[in-house]
Design an enzyme around this catalytic site. Structure first.
Site, PDB file in Angstrom:
ATOM      1  N   GLN A  78      -0.276  -1.249  -3.105  1.00  0.00           N
ATOM      2  CA  GLN A  78       0.936   0.186  -2.891  1.00  0.00           C
ATOM      3  C   GLN A  78      -0.468   1.234  -2.329  1.00  0.00           C
ATOM      4  OE1 GLN A  78       3.912   0.001  -3.802  1.00  0.00           O
ATOM      5  NE2 GLN A  78       4.215   1.570  -2.468  1.00  0.00           N
ATOM      6  N   PHE A  79      -0.668   1.172  -0.213  1.00  0.00           N
ATOM      7  CA  PHE A  79      -0.814   2.828  -0.751  1.00  0.00           C
ATOM      8  C   PHE A  79      -0.445   3.793  -0.772  1.00  0.00           C
ATOM      9  CE2 PHE A  79       1.240   2.217   3.375  1.00  0.00           C
ATOM     10  CZ  PHE A  79       1.685   3.365   4.014  1.00  0.00           C
ATOM     11  N   THR A  80       0.562   3.465  -0.392  1.00  0.00           N
ATOM     12  CA  THR A  80       2.024   5.323  -0.331  1.00  0.00           C
ATOM     13  C   THR A  80       1.135   6.302  -1.692  1.00  0.00           C
ATOM     14  OG1 THR A  80       3.220   3.700  -1.406  1.00  0.00           O
ATOM     15  CG2 THR A  80       3.396   4.687   0.807  1.00  0.00           C
TER      16      THR A  80
END
Length: 155
Positions: A78-80
């Site tokens: 989950q890079f966000t």
């Protein structure tokens, strides 16, 4: 590294209409890798996830960990989690680790959890995933490894 950890009754990840992971009671972990994260951050996160006392014992107290129970987990990249929306209306993701290194650290995290004897489901790195869950409690925690420097306040 940053993680959003949710205690769940069940969770699943679907990609292109195909279920790629499915668990009953356990943890759903959304895991972000930030610039500057290293294998030391992986080790810290693995230890914390495996031993975090987030499940109830017979007395109803949160006293049990994944390693104390037969619970499972799903770890979703989950890079966000490194999105910075303090300025403007569009989040900036400059504090997220570049994808090649992030994928390697994400995979090392999942493998290290498996080496501890845990059942680990995953999403597919960089895929458009549909994540479904039934939060238990609800219990949701945010973890950040001590070595993480991405997103730290600028002097």
């Amino acid at each position: 590294m940053r993680a959003v950890v949710q205690r769940v009754l069940e969770a699943s990840v679907t990609v292109d209409g195909q279920k790629v992971s499915d668990i009953g009671p356990g943890l759903l972990v959304l895991l972000g890798v930030g610039k500057g994260d290293t294998e030391a951050d992986v080790a810290w996160m693995v230890e914390k996830l495996a031993t975090l006392r987030i499940f109830e014992d017979a007395a109803g107290k949160m006293n049990l960990s994944l390693e104390d129970t037969s619970r499972q987990l799903i770890v979703v990249s989950q890079f966000t989690l490194y999105g910075d929306a303090r300025k403007g209306r569009r989040p900036s993701f400059i504090d997220a680790m570049e994808p090649t290194v992030a994928k390697a650290l994400y995979e090392k995290t999942c493998e290290a959890l498996r080496q501890r004897g845990l059942s680990v489901g995953t999403g597919i790195f960089a895929a458009d995933m549909k994540v479904a869950l039934v939060n238990d409690g609800p219990v949701t925690l945010i973890l950040e490894s001590p070595g993480s420097t991405a997103g730290a306040p600028k002097a």
